[in-house]
Design a protein around this motif. Sequence first.
Motif, PDB file in Angstrom:
ATOM      1  N   TRP A  41       0.811  -1.212   0.000  1.00  0.00           N
ATOM      2  CA  TRP A  41       0.000   0.000   0.000  1.00  0.00           C
ATOM      3  C   TRP A  41       0.845   1.264   0.000  1.00  0.00           C
ATOM      4  O   TRP A  41       1.900   1.324   0.615  1.00  0.00           O
ATOM      5  CB  TRP A  41      -0.904   0.045   1.236  1.00  0.00           C
ATOM      6  N   ASN A  42       0.309   2.297  -0.636  1.00  0.00           N
ATOM      7  CA  ASN A  42       0.855   3.647  -0.542  1.00  0.00           C
ATOM      8  C   ASN A  42       0.059   4.403   0.522  1.00  0.00           C
ATOM      9  O   ASN A  42      -1.058   4.009   0.875  1.00  0.00           O
ATOM     10  CB  ASN A  42       0.720   4.375  -1.891  1.00  0.00           C
ATOM     11  N   ALA A  43       0.602   5.511   0.995  1.00  0.00           N
ATOM     12  CA  ALA A  43      -0.059   6.292   2.044  1.00  0.00           C
ATOM     13  C   ALA A  43      -1.420   6.839   1.604  1.00  0.00           C
ATOM     14  O   ALA A  43      -2.290   7.078   2.435  1.00  0.00           O
ATOM     15  CB  ALA A  43       0.841   7.432   2.497  1.00  0.00           C
ATOM     16  N   ASP A  44      -1.619   7.012   0.277  1.00  0.00           N
ATOM     17  CA  ASP A  44      -2.893   7.537  -0.220  1.00  0.00           C
ATOM     18  C   ASP A  44      -3.930   6.434  -0.487  1.00  0.00           C
ATOM     19  O   ASP A  44      -4.920   6.661  -1.160  1.00  0.00           O
ATOM     20  CB  ASP A  44      -2.662   8.374  -1.480  1.00  0.00           C
ATOM     21  N   LYS A  45      -3.688   5.250   0.050  1.00  0.00           N
ATOM     22  CA  LYS A  45      -4.578   4.084  -0.060  1.00  0.00           C
ATOM     23  C   LYS A  45      -4.658   3.506  -1.471  1.00  0.00           C
ATOM     24  O   LYS A  45      -5.587   2.783  -1.813  1.00  0.00           O
ATOM     25  CB  LYS A  45      -5.983   4.388   0.475  1.00  0.00           C
ATOM     26  N   THR A  46      -3.661   3.818  -2.288  1.00  0.00           N
ATOM     27  CA  THR A  46      -3.518   3.147  -3.577  1.00  0.00           C
ATOM     28  C   THR A  46      -2.483   2.038  -3.397  1.00  0.00           C
ATOM     29  O   THR A  46      -1.725   2.032  -2.419  1.00  0.00           O
ATOM     30  CB  THR A  46      -3.054   4.118  -4.682  1.00  0.00           C
ATOM     31  N   THR A  47      -2.477   1.124  -4.343  1.00  0.00           N
ATOM     32  CA  THR A  47      -1.536   0.011  -4.248  1.00  0.00           C
ATOM     33  C   THR A  47      -0.397   0.189  -5.248  1.00  0.00           C
ATOM     34  O   THR A  47      -0.549   0.883  -6.257  1.00  0.00           O
ATOM     35  CB  THR A  47      -2.243  -1.327  -4.532  1.00  0.00           C
ATOM     36  N   VAL A  48       0.718  -0.454  -4.941  1.00  0.00           N
ATOM     37  CA  VAL A  48       1.834  -0.457  -5.880  1.00  0.00           C
ATOM     38  C   VAL A  48       1.534  -1.488  -6.966  1.00  0.00           C
ATOM     39  O   VAL A  48       0.662  -2.338  -6.813  1.00  0.00           O
ATOM     40  CB  VAL A  48       3.178  -0.779  -5.174  1.00  0.00           C
ATOM     41  N   GLU A  49       2.255  -1.403  -8.063  1.00  0.00           N
ATOM     42  CA  GLU A  49       2.121  -2.410  -9.117  1.00  0.00           C
ATOM     43  C   GLU A  49       2.455  -3.781  -8.550  1.00  0.00           C
ATOM     44  O   GLU A  49       3.323  -3.896  -7.684  1.00  0.00           O
ATOM     45  CB  GLU A  49       3.077  -2.091 -10.274  1.00  0.00           C
ATOM     46  N   LYS A  50       1.782  -4.810  -9.054  1.00  0.00           N
ATOM     47  CA  LYS A  50       2.016  -6.166  -8.565  1.00  0.00           C
ATOM     48  C   LYS A  50       3.498  -6.542  -8.674  1.00  0.00           C
ATOM     49  O   LYS A  50       4.056  -7.149  -7.760  1.00  0.00           O
ATOM     50  CB  LYS A  50       1.163  -7.172  -9.336  1.00  0.00           C
ATOM     51  N   SER A  51       4.144  -6.157  -9.755  1.00  0.00           N
ATOM     52  CA  SER A  51       5.562  -6.492  -9.940  1.00  0.00           C
ATOM     53  C   SER A  51       6.430  -5.819  -8.875  1.00  0.00           C
ATOM     54  O   SER A  51       7.422  -6.400  -8.415  1.00  0.00           O
ATOM     55  CB  SER A  51       6.037  -6.107 -11.339  1.00  0.00           C
TER      56      SER A  51
END
Length: 167
Positions: A41-51
């Motif tokens: 997770w990123n702090a803005d509640k988005t996710t990083v790329e699966k890779s």
Amino acid sequence: MATGMKKVMVIGYPGSGKSTFSRALHQKTGIPLHYLDMMYWNADKTTVEKSVFVGRLATVLDTDAWIIDGNYGATMEMRMQACDTVFFLDYPHGVCLDGIRARRGKAREDMPWIETGEDAEFLDFIKSYGEKQRPGVLALIEKYTDKNVIIFKNREQADAFLNGEIL
């Protein structure tokens, strides 16, 4: 403490106290601790790329010793293959729902944001974990018979383990 423990998975219901248990285990053993939520997770509640997530995890798995806290079913077998010890916090969902409510509004080192509201979808996921996710976790545990597996049914068992009272 279990002897020979160097590569540890801590899994279980959301809200079961995986991160709390992992921190205590880290303090007792000195084994480096890593949180899957912080890798994903990123702090803005988005996710990083699966890779990116898998790359971060692979970097940790390639080290000599680790405690990895978190479920993430898509990478559970990858971690199971690499670990020597599995702790499964297999608690009743009501205990876990209470755990989620108790941590609301508190800063945590295992999450990049502070949970403030109630997430109905997440609560439903917890309620259905025993029926939907738990059988797959148990099947994976059964598949890897060479692992040291410790299943706790309540917080008191986990605390007793950490205090050297059992196992």
